[in-house]
Scaffold this motif. Structure first.
Motif, PDB file in Angstrom:
ATOM      1  N   ASN A  77      13.250 -25.271  43.061  1.00  0.00           N
ATOM      2  CA  ASN A  77      13.924 -25.960  42.225  1.00  0.00           C
ATOM      3  C   ASN A  77      13.097 -27.382  42.108  1.00  0.00           C
ATOM      4  OD1 ASN A  77      16.183 -24.352  41.837  1.00  0.00           O
ATOM      5  ND2 ASN A  77      17.548 -25.539  43.005  1.00  0.00           N
ATOM      6  N   VAL A  78      12.134 -27.143  42.664  1.00  0.00           N
ATOM      7  CA  VAL A  78      11.244 -29.001  42.862  1.00  0.00           C
ATOM      8  C   VAL A  78      10.129 -28.774  41.826  1.00  0.00           C
ATOM      9  CG1 VAL A  78      10.180 -30.504  44.208  1.00  0.00           C
ATOM     10  CG2 VAL A  78      12.075 -29.222  44.967  1.00  0.00           C
ATOM     11  N   ILE A  79       9.958 -29.689  40.859  1.00  0.00           N
ATOM     12  CA  ILE A  79       8.970 -29.759  39.745  1.00  0.00           C
ATOM     13  C   ILE A  79       8.026 -30.984  40.262  1.00  0.00           C
ATOM     14  CG2 ILE A  79       8.501 -29.897  37.341  1.00  0.00           C
ATOM     15  CD1 ILE A  79      11.874 -28.963  37.450  1.00  0.00           C
ATOM     16  N   CYS A  80       6.656 -30.815  40.330  1.00  0.00           N
ATOM     17  CA  CYS A  80       5.857 -31.737  40.622  1.00  0.00           C
ATOM     18  C   CYS A  80       5.168 -32.467  39.413  1.00  0.00           C
ATOM     19  CB  CYS A  80       4.854 -31.459  41.580  1.00  0.00           C
ATOM     20  SG  CYS A  80       5.691 -30.793  43.055  1.00  0.00           S
ATOM     21  N   THR A  81       4.881 -33.643  39.594  1.00  0.00           N
ATOM     22  CA  THR A  81       3.977 -34.344  38.408  1.00  0.00           C
ATOM     23  C   THR A  81       2.864 -34.981  39.095  1.00  0.00           C
ATOM     24  OG1 THR A  81       4.446 -36.699  37.968  1.00  0.00           O
ATOM     25  CG2 THR A  81       5.883 -34.723  37.016  1.00  0.00           C
ATOM     26  N   GLY A  82       1.647 -34.993  38.522  1.00  0.00           N
ATOM     27  CA  GLY A  82       0.619 -35.591  38.913  1.00  0.00           C
ATOM     28  C   GLY A  82      -0.200 -36.272  37.719  1.00  0.00           C
ATOM     29  N   THR A  83      -1.438 -36.856  38.117  1.00  0.00           N
ATOM     30  CA  THR A  83      -2.326 -37.692  37.092  1.00  0.00           C
ATOM     31  C   THR A  83      -3.655 -38.005  37.560  1.00  0.00           C
ATOM     32  OG1 THR A  83      -2.209 -39.508  35.629  1.00  0.00           O
ATOM     33  CG2 THR A  83      -1.267 -39.826  37.803  1.00  0.00           C
ATOM     34  N   PHE A  84      -4.448 -38.029  36.641  1.00  0.00           N
ATOM     35  CA  PHE A  84      -5.733 -38.436  36.656  1.00  0.00           C
ATOM     36  C   PHE A  84      -5.842 -40.211  36.588  1.00  0.00           C
ATOM     37  CE2 PHE A  84      -6.619 -33.851  36.264  1.00  0.00           C
ATOM     38  CZ  PHE A  84      -7.451 -33.752  37.347  1.00  0.00           C
ATOM     39  N   SER A  85      -4.866 -40.600  36.025  1.00  0.00           N
ATOM     40  CA  SER A  85      -4.770 -41.977  35.911  1.00  0.00           C
ATOM     41  C   SER A  85      -5.417 -42.702  36.895  1.00  0.00           C
ATOM     42  CB  SER A  85      -3.306 -42.382  35.297  1.00  0.00           C
ATOM     43  OG  SER A  85      -3.435 -41.863  34.110  1.00  0.00           O
ATOM     44  N   LYS A  86      -4.895 -42.507  38.299  1.00  0.00           N
ATOM     45  CA  LYS A  86      -5.064 -43.422  39.486  1.00  0.00           C
ATOM     46  C   LYS A  86      -6.611 -43.176  40.232  1.00  0.00           C
ATOM     47  CE  LYS A  86      -1.371 -45.807  38.212  1.00  0.00           C
ATOM     48  NZ  LYS A  86      -0.833 -44.965  37.142  1.00  0.00           N
ATOM     49  N   ILE A  87      -6.803 -41.881  40.181  1.00  0.00           N
ATOM     50  CA  ILE A  87      -8.029 -41.290  40.564  1.00  0.00           C
ATOM     51  C   ILE A  87      -9.086 -41.164  39.896  1.00  0.00           C
ATOM     52  CG2 ILE A  87      -6.650 -40.199  42.670  1.00  0.00           C
ATOM     53  CD1 ILE A  87      -7.263 -37.538  41.157  1.00  0.00           C
ATOM     54  N   PHE A  88      -8.975 -41.267  38.738  1.00  0.00           N
ATOM     55  CA  PHE A  88      -9.816 -41.352  37.598  1.00  0.00           C
ATOM     56  C   PHE A  88      -9.984 -42.302  36.837  1.00  0.00           C
ATOM     57  CE2 PHE A  88     -12.724 -38.729  34.633  1.00  0.00           C
ATOM     58  CZ  PHE A  88     -13.937 -38.889  35.038  1.00  0.00           C
ATOM     59  N   CYS A  89      -9.767 -41.996  35.457  1.00  0.00           N
ATOM     60  CA  CYS A  89      -9.363 -43.120  34.416  1.00  0.00           C
ATOM     61  C   CYS A  89      -8.056 -42.890  33.764  1.00  0.00           C
ATOM     62  CB  CYS A  89     -10.466 -43.115  33.583  1.00  0.00           C
ATOM     63  SG  CYS A  89     -12.335 -43.349  34.336  1.00  0.00           S
ATOM     64  N   PRO A  90      -7.340 -43.972  33.320  1.00  0.00           N
ATOM     65  CA  PRO A  90      -6.074 -43.732  32.756  1.00  0.00           C
ATOM     66  C   PRO A  90      -6.136 -43.578  31.457  1.00  0.00           C
ATOM     67  CG  PRO A  90      -6.153 -46.007  33.608  1.00  0.00           C
ATOM     68  CD  PRO A  90      -7.443 -45.202  34.341  1.00  0.00           C
ATOM     69  N   GLY A  91      -7.368 -43.924  30.721  1.00  0.00           N
ATOM     70  CA  GLY A  91      -7.372 -43.941  29.363  1.00  0.00           C
ATOM     71  C   GLY A  91      -7.638 -42.552  28.664  1.00  0.00           C
ATOM     72  N   TYR A  92      -7.923 -41.523  29.617  1.00  0.00           N
ATOM     73  CA  TYR A  92      -7.834 -40.299  28.973  1.00  0.00           C
ATOM     74  C   TYR A  92      -6.851 -39.666  28.783  1.00  0.00           C
ATOM     75  CZ  TYR A  92     -12.611 -39.316  30.459  1.00  0.00           C
ATOM     76  OH  TYR A  92     -14.058 -39.573  30.553  1.00  0.00           O
ATOM     77  N   ARG A  93      -5.359 -40.107  29.453  1.00  0.00           N
ATOM     78  CA  ARG A  93      -3.907 -39.874  29.348  1.00  0.00           C
ATOM     79  C   ARG A  93      -3.984 -38.288  29.559  1.00  0.00           C
ATOM     80  NH1 ARG A  93      -2.113 -42.477  30.778  1.00  0.00           N
ATOM     81  NH2 ARG A  93       0.020 -42.201  30.042  1.00  0.00           N
ATOM     82  N   ILE A  94      -4.328 -37.925  30.693  1.00  0.00           N
ATOM     83  CA  ILE A  94      -4.241 -36.655  31.432  1.00  0.00           C
ATOM     84  C   ILE A  94      -3.657 -36.507  32.748  1.00  0.00           C
ATOM     85  CG2 ILE A  94      -5.651 -34.586  32.016  1.00  0.00           C
ATOM     86  CD1 ILE A  94      -5.759 -34.671  29.164  1.00  0.00           C
ATOM     87  N   GLY A  95      -2.416 -35.858  32.656  1.00  0.00           N
ATOM     88  CA  GLY A  95      -1.484 -35.762  33.766  1.00  0.00           C
ATOM     89  C   GLY A  95      -1.171 -34.186  33.896  1.00  0.00           C
ATOM     90  N   TRP A  96      -0.221 -33.843  34.731  1.00  0.00           N
ATOM     91  CA  TRP A  96       0.306 -32.370  34.820  1.00  0.00           C
ATOM     92  C   TRP A  96       1.530 -32.394  35.404  1.00  0.00           C
ATOM     93  CZ3 TRP A  96      -3.661 -34.389  38.051  1.00  0.00           C
ATOM     94  CH2 TRP A  96      -3.307 -34.567  39.412  1.00  0.00           C
TER      95      TRP A  96
END
Lengths: 396, 396
Positions: free
Chosen positions: A228-247
């Motif tokens: 039941n648990v769904i996770c999200t993460g992102t490259f915005s804070k560890i790489f660059c936010p301008g790419y707008r790539i998360g998951w």
């Protein structure tokens, strides 16, 4: 104009933070308002090299349409990274690439929420998630939140009170806006409640990698026995936010609904951005890069906390986060932050008042400070100015 | 799993085209199924140079968060381009950058559609628009469509019949799936009806630049006196689709609602992609590039039409588009395309059956052929195979 818009148009206001950010684009502004990474750490030279490599070897594929699910090597890297850091058990088939984790939040609203449904959230919580969910006509119920996370007795009482609840939304690591993290027991208990009441949890974790001290705890997902648990993460804070790539990461049966919904939303996320990031991860050591980010932000946090101790009136309370981007400040209950913000803006210092982070409570005595985006000297000057304004209001 | 999803989850199926595309990724497949540009024309070397320039001069800004509205020089270019080509009257303030024009369609659903609202569309129409709108609980009413566009007497009758109508969706240039374009008078009349009944029009124009012959007509927007027509466009067909950069163009009062809604959806579109495209436009001559695309596609269209004349049975009808990516084929009414598609897939030739392009009618005798993505020799071989299959079904 007499066009008839959808009902949701009237429910959603422009984010105050984004409006404030426009104001603070003036170069002489000291801004603690945004949640922007320090751009001086972006690996610009490495990204230049990445583009050369990528365009020489797989240029056509990088510029063409691609699958909604996302680039397989990138999904595989994400699954491995999560398993290693958060004690999850994902494969690439559990990962859907999204256009920033903001889209992951929006799609969660889209697949779970009908009009009138209830979303449980921390108090306070991430304001742009509120606007994303609000577009699907939901109501919010704030759950009491302390230094260990949601108070789960309160959550359980509210689950019983609101049978129309559909979703629990939490940010267990260096929460936006408070900077605080959930304790281990709360994580375990939330997974248990989620299973017991068949309520999905969106575990939003954009800041978890930015830990300056203390121990990384297993994710809520680690304790999830039913899926039941769904996770999200992102490259915005560890790489660059301008790419707008998360998951998004979750069970395949749920992820399939997300994927179909994403098809209609934007077909897929930027192909080239996904392959640039994958190429960077293959060619460079991102841990080395993240270490640099952690060091700079820790230094800035230390500068901020020291200055807060020195110049803020003693009756002002603030959090002491072990990582992330934010410090959360609480004024004595009778103090309204609105005129204080106005006076600070007049002094060219910006921050975000806490009100917008509460979907329903009316708390006017809190605000959020970002420490990642300002150099140490500006942190000092800005907080000194704020201290003077605060004393004026608190000593009256 | 006993999680409760939103109602919309049951309404939306995975796009058949995207599922088919996965199948056709096998290298020996001849695919007329997708709508993919020819990747051999992507200006890979120029984009490599663009990345060098961009990362040397504005690397940090290209990798940072940016405004929801989008990169100003790019918005300005788009406004000028539209004014010049489509006889509109836009400034940069009328342009919102979106994550592909698919997002422009999704956001249109999001700001206009409540459950039970009606959308008028061409018959047939773009299937991914149907799924985007469907997520907001709308119903579709197909308007009779001929070689000049929507039959506007039928539209007006249906406007009167469906007072819950909220939106008119059209693709007036080289329509997907038919490849046909609207005549001038229809464009003018639609703008008039839209004003008279206060119904917004989404004028979706991804293929307009790909005209091989004949004259470019003014857009529907050109005839819009009250501001009810909203336009979308994209760099996917004239540059590279992997960037997922498209746009909305409309009156500022309407665009403001789109912008606020986009904030909650994905904050903003990829910063670097926007600046790469803007740098390319400043450094290179995109008209020269588009000329190459037009020449190649015209050649492929000619090859396709010639072969269709030669090898398809005489009772099969097909459109002769002046541009775009698609030819639309109509079989005699009693013939069902489903087993024909199965037989062709067994011969490793793919196309999309027409059924999914009709939201409500049950037409099983049509299909769509794409000519942009296959070289001439494969067009010849693929259509010969299809011809043999068709003769089998038509001569029985």
């Amino acid at each position: 104009m007499a066009l008839k818009f959808a009902k949701r148009v009237a429910d959603i206001k422009s984010s105050e933070v984004r409006e404030l950010l426009k104001l603070t684009e003036q170069p002489d502004f000291i801004s603690f308002a945004g949640g922007l990474p320090a751009p001086e750490l972006f690996p610009v030279a490495e990204i230049k090299r990445v583009n050369e490599l990528l365009l020489e070897t797989e240029g056509q594929a990088a510029l063409q349409y691609s699958t909604t699910e996302g680039f397989e090597p990138l999904r595989e890297w994400i699954a491995n990274r999560m398993n290693q850091r958060l004690q999850t058990n994902f494969t690439k088939d559990n990962i859907l690439i999204t256009s920033g984790s903001q889209q992951a939040i929006d799609l969660t609203g889209k697949i779970f929420l009908d009009e009138g449904d209830v979303v449980f959230c921390e108090s306070p919580t991430y304001l742009a998630a509120l606007n994303a969910f609000r577009a699907y006509g939901c109501e919010f119920v704030e759950v009491a939140t302390d230094e260990q996370g949601m108070v789960l007795e309160d959550l359980e009482a509210k689950i019983k009170q609101y049978p129309q609840a559909k979703l629990i939304y939490v940010i267990p690591e260096f929460q936006n806006p408070t900077g605080l993290s959930w304790g281990l027991e709360r994580r375990q208990q939330l997974a248990k409640l989620s299973a017991e009441y068949q309520l999905p949890v969106l575990e939003d974790n954009p800041y978890g990698e930015l830990r300056f001290e203390g121990e990384t705890l297993p994710s809520i997902k680690h304790f999830d026995k039913v899926g039941n648990v769904i996770c999200t993460g992102t490259f915005s804070k560890i790489f660059c936010p301008g790419y707008r790539i998360g998951w998004l990461a979750g069970e395949e049966g749920i992820l399939q609904h997300y994927t179909i919904m994403k098809q209609g939303t934007d077909l897929h996320s930027n192909t080239k951005a996904q392959r640039e990031i994958a190429t960077y991860l293959a060619q460079y050591d991102i841990d080395e890069h993240i270490t640099k980010i952690r060091e700079l932000y820790r230094h800035r946090r230390d500068t901020m906390l020291q200055k807060l101790d020195d110049v803020f009136p003693k009756e002002v309370q603030f959090t002491r986060p072990e990582g992330g981007l934010f410090v959360w400040v609480t004024l004595p209950e009778h103090v309204d932050v609105t005129p204080i913000l106005q006076d600070c803006l007049a002094e060219k210092v910006a921050f975000v008042s806490g009100e917008t982070f509460y979907p329903t409570s009316q708390k006017r005595n809190t605000f959020r400070l970002n420490f990642s985006n300002m150099p140490e000297d500006k942190i000092d000057i800005g907080l000194e100015k704020m201290g003077r304004v605060l004393r004026k209001y608190l000593e009256n």
